[in-house]
Design a protein around this motif. Structure first.
Motif, PDB file in Angstrom:
ATOM      1  N   ARG A 174       0.785  -1.224   0.000  1.00 46.89           N
ATOM      2  CA  ARG A 174       0.000   0.000   0.000  1.00 46.89           C
ATOM      3  C   ARG A 174       0.817   1.274   0.000  1.00 46.89           C
ATOM      4  N   THR A 175       1.884   1.368   0.766  1.00 46.68           N
ATOM      5  CA  THR A 175       2.606   2.636   0.865  1.00 46.68           C
ATOM      6  C   THR A 175       4.053   2.524   0.384  1.00 46.68           C
ATOM      7  N   VAL A 176       4.758   1.548   0.872  1.00 42.85           N
ATOM      8  CA  VAL A 176       6.158   1.390   0.469  1.00 42.85           C
ATOM      9  C   VAL A 176       6.247   0.984  -0.988  1.00 42.85           C
ATOM     10  N   GLY A 177       5.233   0.256  -1.429  1.00 41.96           N
ATOM     11  CA  GLY A 177       5.206  -0.134  -2.838  1.00 41.96           C
ATOM     12  C   GLY A 177       6.070  -1.326  -3.161  1.00 41.96           C
ATOM     13  N   THR A 178       6.229  -2.198  -2.190  1.00 40.61           N
ATOM     14  CA  THR A 178       6.966  -3.436  -2.450  1.00 40.61           C
ATOM     15  C   THR A 178       6.181  -4.285  -3.442  1.00 40.61           C
ATOM     16  N   THR A 179       6.879  -4.818  -4.426  1.00 36.40           N
ATOM     17  CA  THR A 179       6.214  -5.574  -5.475  1.00 36.40           C
ATOM     18  C   THR A 179       6.609  -7.047  -5.438  1.00 36.40           C
ATOM     19  N   TYR A 180       5.741  -7.851  -6.000  1.00 36.20           N
ATOM     20  CA  TYR A 180       5.992  -9.295  -6.105  1.00 36.20           C
ATOM     21  C   TYR A 180       5.278  -9.780  -7.357  1.00 36.20           C
ATOM     22  N   TYR A 181       5.946 -10.671  -8.105  1.00 37.27           N
ATOM     23  CA  TYR A 181       5.423 -11.106  -9.400  1.00 37.27           C
ATOM     24  C   TYR A 181       5.352 -12.626  -9.503  1.00 37.27           C
TER      25      TYR A 181
END
Length: 123
Positions: free
Chosen positions: A53-60
């Motif tokens: 939501r805020t830090v924007g850590t991504t995972y694919y």
């Protein structure tokens, strides 16, 4: 309650690109992890990517790594999925989802869903 509306799908040739958008109503979008899923005909809905939501850590998902990029603009209540080097096997209806619980990679992890946007990759 949050309503999600996807846009940006369409027909593209193999190797082409599309950018999907997911616009949310309400002021709580920034409070939620957001995910993208897809569902091809006759197949189950599968995870593509998620962003916190805020830090924007991504995972694919493995199928998306190196080709897709998930992002969000909380000021615009909008999330994005940039898809490059598209392949015919990427053909599916793409859905965005919000307000999930860990691990954020299963459809049942999320509460809110959009109606989906069709992506077709064909010569």
């Amino acid at each position: 309650q949050v309503q999600l509306v996807e846009s940006g799908g369409g027909l593209v040739q193999p190797g082409g690109s599309l950018r999907l958008s997911c616009t949310a109503s309400g002021r709580t979008f920034s409070s939620y992890t957001m995910g993208w899923f897809r569902q091809a005909p006759g197949k189950e809905r599968e995870f593509v990517a998620r962003i916190t939501r805020t830090v924007g850590t991504t995972y694919y998902a493995d199928s998306a790594k190196g080709r897709f990029t998930i992002s969000r603009d909380n000021a615009k209540n909008t999330g994005y999925l940039q898809m490059n080097n598209l392949k015919p096997e990427d053909t599916a209806v793409y859905y965005c989802a919000a307000r999930g619980v860990p691990p954020f990679t299963n459809p049942q992890d999320y509460v809110y869903w959009g109606q989906g946007t069709q992506v077709t990759v064909s010569p």
